[in-house]
Design an enzyme around this catalytic site. Sequence first.
Site, PDB file in Angstrom:
ATOM      1  N   HIS A 269       0.817  -1.263   0.011  1.00 45.69           N
ATOM      2  CA  HIS A 269       0.180   0.005   0.065  1.00 45.69           C
ATOM      3  C   HIS A 269       0.873   1.374  -0.206  1.00 45.69           C
ATOM      4  CE1 HIS A 269      -3.622   1.813  -0.508  1.00 45.69           C
ATOM      5  NE2 HIS A 269      -3.545   2.800   0.294  1.00 45.69           N
TER       6      HIS A 269
ATOM      7  N   TYR B 196       1.443   4.791  -2.830  1.00 47.18           N
ATOM      8  CA  TYR B 196       1.696   6.364  -2.445  1.00 47.18           C
ATOM      9  C   TYR B 196       3.189   6.925  -2.750  1.00 47.18           C
ATOM     10  CZ  TYR B 196      -2.487   5.761  -0.142  1.00 47.18           C
ATOM     11  OH  TYR B 196      -3.930   5.803   0.327  1.00 47.18           O
TER      12      TYR B 196
ATOM     13  N   HIS C 163      -9.738  -0.116 -10.878  1.00 40.62           N
ATOM     14  CA  HIS C 163      -9.392   1.012  -9.971  1.00 40.62           C
ATOM     15  C   HIS C 163      -8.003   1.173 -10.190  1.00 40.62           C
ATOM     16  CE1 HIS C 163      -8.398   2.576  -6.117  1.00 40.62           C
ATOM     17  NE2 HIS C 163      -7.470   1.654  -5.749  1.00 40.62           N
ATOM     18  N   PHE C 164      -6.990   0.434 -10.377  1.00 41.87           N
ATOM     19  CA  PHE C 164      -5.829   0.939 -10.321  1.00 41.87           C
ATOM     20  C   PHE C 164      -5.108   1.117 -11.855  1.00 41.87           C
ATOM     21  CE2 PHE C 164      -4.576  -3.928 -10.360  1.00 41.87           C
ATOM     22  CZ  PHE C 164      -3.928  -3.977 -11.598  1.00 41.87           C
ATOM     23  N   HIS C 165      -6.106   1.085 -12.843  1.00 41.85           N
ATOM     24  CA  HIS C 165      -5.651   1.648 -14.018  1.00 41.85           C
ATOM     25  C   HIS C 165      -6.111   3.152 -13.916  1.00 41.85           C
ATOM     26  CE1 HIS C 165      -4.912  -2.442 -15.521  1.00 41.85           C
ATOM     27  NE2 HIS C 165      -4.040  -1.774 -16.411  1.00 41.85           N
TER      28      HIS C 165
ATOM     29  N   ARG D 246     -10.543 -11.097 -11.701  1.00 41.27           N
ATOM     30  CA  ARG D 246      -9.320 -10.660 -12.278  1.00 41.27           C
ATOM     31  C   ARG D 246      -8.111 -11.583 -12.440  1.00 41.27           C
ATOM     32  NH1 ARG D 246      -5.909  -7.529  -7.321  1.00 41.27           N
ATOM     33  NH2 ARG D 246      -4.642  -7.142  -9.218  1.00 41.27           N
ATOM     34  N   ARG D 247      -7.281 -11.509 -12.800  1.00 41.75           N
ATOM     35  CA  ARG D 247      -5.813 -12.147 -13.122  1.00 41.75           C
ATOM     36  C   ARG D 247      -6.260 -13.531 -13.575  1.00 41.75           C
ATOM     37  NH1 ARG D 247      -3.684 -10.628  -7.049  1.00 41.75           N
ATOM     38  NH2 ARG D 247      -1.610  -9.464  -7.988  1.00 41.75           N
TER      39      ARG D 247
HETATM   40 FE1  HAS Z   1      -5.897   1.571  -4.278  1.00 44.55          FE
HETATM   41  C1  HAS Z   1      -6.169  -1.892  -4.562  1.00 44.55           C
HETATM   42  C2  HAS Z   1      -7.955   1.319  -1.486  1.00 44.55           C
HETATM   43  C3  HAS Z   1      -5.364   5.111  -3.784  1.00 44.55           C
HETATM   44  C4  HAS Z   1      -3.394   1.536  -6.340  1.00 44.55           C
HETATM   45  N1  HAS Z   1      -5.029   0.143  -5.149  1.00 44.55           N
HETATM   46  C5  HAS Z   1      -5.257  -1.123  -5.275  1.00 44.55           C
HETATM   47  C6  HAS Z   1      -4.219  -1.984  -6.232  1.00 44.55           C
HETATM   48  C7  HAS Z   1      -3.617  -1.051  -6.638  1.00 44.55           C
HETATM   49  C8  HAS Z   1      -4.121   0.450  -6.209  1.00 44.55           C
HETATM   50  C9  HAS Z   1      -2.256  -1.061  -7.844  1.00 44.55           C
HETATM   51  O1  HAS Z   1      -8.974  -0.847   0.627  1.00 44.55           O
HETATM   52  C10 HAS Z   1      -4.306  -3.407  -6.457  1.00 44.55           C
HETATM   53  C11 HAS Z   1      -3.457  -4.298  -5.836  1.00 44.55           C
HETATM   54  C12 HAS Z   1      -3.467  -5.803  -6.053  1.00 44.55           C
HETATM   55  O2  HAS Z   1      -2.815  -5.830  -7.253  1.00 44.55           O
HETATM   56  O3  HAS Z   1      -4.184  -6.419  -5.756  1.00 44.55           O
HETATM   57  N2  HAS Z   1      -6.669   2.938  -2.944  1.00 44.55           N
HETATM   58  C13 HAS Z   1      -7.357   2.572  -1.719  1.00 44.55           C
HETATM   59  C14 HAS Z   1      -7.672   4.093  -1.198  1.00 44.55           C
HETATM   60  C15 HAS Z   1      -7.066   5.161  -1.937  1.00 44.55           C
HETATM   61  C16 HAS Z   1      -6.312   4.401  -2.757  1.00 44.55           C
HETATM   62  C17 HAS Z   1      -8.577   4.108   0.210  1.00 44.55           C
HETATM   63  N3  HAS Z   1      -4.664   3.214  -4.910  1.00 44.55           N
HETATM   64  C18 HAS Z   1      -4.676   4.298  -4.798  1.00 44.55           C
HETATM   65  C19 HAS Z   1      -3.726   5.069  -5.444  1.00 44.55           C
HETATM   66  C20 HAS Z   1      -3.123   3.994  -6.276  1.00 44.55           C
HETATM   67  C21 HAS Z   1      -3.871   2.523  -5.909  1.00 44.55           C
HETATM   68  C22 HAS Z   1      -3.352   6.548  -5.374  1.00 44.55           C
HETATM   69  C23 HAS Z   1      -2.095   4.234  -7.139  1.00 44.55           C
HETATM   70  C24 HAS Z   1      -1.222   5.217  -7.381  1.00 44.55           C
HETATM   71  N4  HAS Z   1      -7.079  -0.005  -3.221  1.00 44.55           N
HETATM   72  C25 HAS Z   1      -7.601   0.226  -2.065  1.00 44.55           C
HETATM   73  C26 HAS Z   1      -8.225  -1.197  -1.522  1.00 44.55           C
HETATM   74  C27 HAS Z   1      -7.471  -1.946  -2.520  1.00 44.55           C
HETATM   75  C28 HAS Z   1      -6.848  -1.404  -3.560  1.00 44.55           C
HETATM   76  C29 HAS Z   1      -8.794  -1.450  -0.410  1.00 44.55           C
HETATM   77  C30 HAS Z   1      -7.679  -3.552  -2.351  1.00 44.55           C
HETATM   78  C31 HAS Z   1      -8.681  -4.243  -3.144  1.00 44.55           C
HETATM   79  C32 HAS Z   1      -8.977  -5.503  -3.073  1.00 44.55           C
HETATM   80  O4  HAS Z   1      -9.978  -6.051  -2.410  1.00 44.55           O
HETATM   81  O5  HAS Z   1      -8.024  -6.285  -3.470  1.00 44.55           O
HETATM   82  C33 HAS Z   1      -6.930   6.590  -1.289  1.00 44.55           C
HETATM   83  O6  HAS Z   1      -5.702   6.859  -1.259  1.00 44.55           O
HETATM   84  C34 HAS Z   1      -7.772   7.462  -2.361  1.00 44.55           C
HETATM   85  C35 HAS Z   1      -7.958   8.792  -2.059  1.00 44.55           C
HETATM   86  C36 HAS Z   1      -8.161   9.742  -3.120  1.00 44.55           C
HETATM   87  C37 HAS Z   1      -9.133  10.749  -2.922  1.00 44.55           C
HETATM   88  C38 HAS Z   1      -9.211  11.325  -4.310  1.00 44.55           C
HETATM   89  C39 HAS Z   1      -8.749  12.844  -4.261  1.00 44.55           C
HETATM   90  C40 HAS Z   1      -8.683  13.588  -5.550  1.00 44.55           C
HETATM   91  C41 HAS Z   1      -7.805  14.408  -6.161  1.00 44.55           C
HETATM   92  C42 HAS Z   1      -8.120  15.042  -7.440  1.00 44.55           C
HETATM   93  C43 HAS Z   1      -8.697  16.427  -7.183  1.00 44.55           C
HETATM   94  C44 HAS Z   1      -9.259  16.797  -8.681  1.00 44.55           C
HETATM   95  C45 HAS Z   1      -9.188  18.121  -8.902  1.00 44.55           C
HETATM   96  C46 HAS Z   1      -9.438  18.536 -10.197  1.00 44.55           C
HETATM   97  C47 HAS Z   1      -8.687  19.188  -7.997  1.00 44.55           C
HETATM   98  C48 HAS Z   1      -9.754  11.053  -1.869  1.00 44.55           C
HETATM   99  C49 HAS Z   1      -6.762  14.854  -5.112  1.00 44.55           C
HETATM  100  C50 HAS Z   1     -10.934  19.103 -10.351  1.00 44.55           C
HETATM  101  C51 HAS Z   1     -11.543  19.757 -11.589  1.00 44.55           C
HETATM  102  C52 HAS Z   1     -12.795  19.445 -11.865  1.00 44.55           C
HETATM  103  C53 HAS Z   1     -13.212  20.388 -12.881  1.00 44.55           C
HETATM  104  C54 HAS Z   1     -13.820  18.744 -11.014  1.00 44.55           C
END
Ligand code: HAS
Length: 548
Positions: free
Chosen positions: A222, A226, A373-375, A438-439
């Site tokens: 995890h 980050y 999700h991760f794509h 998956r996989r």
């Molecule tokens: Fe994830 C699985 C939970 C973030 C990557 N994640 C994965 C896997 C990968 C991955 C590679 O809880 C698969 C691993 C595998 O092979 O099994 N993930 C989270 C959570 C977050 C999260 C809570 N993941 C990421 C990030 C990744 C990433 C970042 C890569 C870079 N993830 C999980 C969980 C799994 C998981 C479970 C396991 C699932 C399972 O069962 O296998 C958080 O960090 C997300 C927080 C993000 C936000 C969004 C903030 C938005 C921003 C953009 C603002 C936009 C603007 C533009 C300003 C709250 C900062 C706006 C403009 C307008 C005009 C509207």
Amino acid sequence: MSKILKVSKLDGKLSMAHFIVAFVSVGLAGLFGLIQTLVRSELITLPSFINYYQLLTAHGVLMALIFTTFFIFGFLHAGMSRTTGELTRGNRRLAWIGFWLMTIGTVLAALMIVVGEATVLYTFYAPLQASPLFYIGLALLIVGTYFSGMSTIFQYNKWRKDHPGETSPLFAYMAVATVVLWFVATVGVVITVLFQFIPWSFGWVETINVSLSRTLFWYFGHPLVYFWLLPAYMVWYIMLPKILGTKIFSDSMARLAFILFILLSFPVGFHHQLLEPGINEGWKFIQVILTFAVIVPSLMTAFALFATFEMRGRALGSKGIFGWFKKLPWKDVRFVAPFIGMLAFIPGGAGGIINASNQMNQVIHNTIWVTGHFHLTVGTTVALTFIGVSYLIVPHIRGRVLTKRANSLGIYQSVLWAVGMLIMSGAMHFSGLLGNPRRTQVTSYGGHEVASGWGAYEVAMAVGGTILLISIILYIGLIIYLAFFAPKGVEEFPIGELAEQSLKLPAIMENWKVWIGIAIGLILFAYSIPIIDMIQNAPPGSPGFKFW
Ligand code: HAS
């Protein structure tokens, strides 16, 4: 006109070497990715000498581990040179040693995948077993990053020594935070590779403690995400304001967000193991709560970005809540590519929150939803930000300019990426909800699945994958042009200035011992008892010391 600060020539070479490995990886991995979607959708069958899972391993390792790691260190070295001055000879030497160790490790691991001795996917879960050389390759890759990371930390220390009492450049601070996060995270994977996988793959021990190896992997896995995300955040916090023509909204808030990542990235790995037996539910619950806490620095980042956009919009005379939107530089690829990445992070982050929610995790775990999700997260948010930054950093290093034509083609390339990913990742999310695993090579079930309702989604994934490969080819073509053929000149490496009449940063913010200490405390709290439990209650048949 203000003086344009440059990455020094020698440091530029160092970064470029990292980028070349990264670009080759992304090209190969993109091709493998498309082939996978074509196989899954039954549009092609693989020749008998290639195994589907071999391809999947190569795709995952090259994209998730090699492209990211090399790009990130190339970016950090360039940024350190730009913001703290030319790397000292010793620090540059450390970084080169790191580069070569990483490259040798990569070649070794890749070779094992090619010869079919490491078909274990990028997570190399036991009991899947690879040749010891694969694990040794991974270990070399990680040891290499330690040299590179030390180069960054020493360079930062040198700057502080030369500038007593001054606040460090934001880039250098964030680079150190990223390296610290990486160092603490890799402890888990180093322990499992050195003490579990290598002895087991050499046959020195007969069994392996599967629960423990997965736990150590996800303790690393995890924060790994980050480690990918933080450099993208560095671009958003530091470089975008300059590209927009405004100032950094809040230096201290940006630093605080990075400190929060150091504290909260580690004690959350169980959210990848919610469906695994052998881990007490209470500990899973605690780690889920902490997962919700690690969302906060991303929400802070979203807030800072909206504030930055609004500041710029208002300065240009925009009115209303969303008036700033029209004032953004829509014709500048240096902005457009990372901006699409941000947009993707809204559903990507929401998907993460769904994944982390225990009950919903039961629905999506091990389905292709997770791949979707991760794509979106690493494959779009992070990748498009890196792509955007490479359009300026490569010509900067090579003493060339990002021409108007390359800029417009870059925008097409980024939009193509977004469209391809929208189709592919959308199909992954939807069919994941229907239970598409998956996989898994779908046809390996005997051809029933296409009839079971996922067939159309699989074809959509192949369409998305094709668009993505076209986008990657265009990207690599543009990078070759910018590196070797674009007109000579000076391309800016934009570094934003502070908006606030900055309050002096409290000294504690640069006291890394405090933050690393608290992080270790949280890790011990979240992991000690479950790990002792896994060792003491290892399944029958394990040797006396139940590490294996
Ligand atoms: Fe994830 C699985 C939970 C973030 C990557 N994640 C994965 C896997 C990968 C991955 C590679 O809880 C698969 C691993 C595998 O092979 O099994 N993930 C989270 C959570 C977050 C999260 C809570 N993941 C990421 C990030 C990744 C990433 C970042 C890569 C870079 N993830 C999980 C969980 C799994 C998981 C479970 C396991 C699932 C399972 O069962 O296998 C958080 O960090 C997300 C927080 C993000 C936000 C969004 C903030 C938005 C921003 C953009 C603002 C936009 C603007 C533009 C300003 C709250 C900062 C706006 C403009 C307008 C005009 C509207």
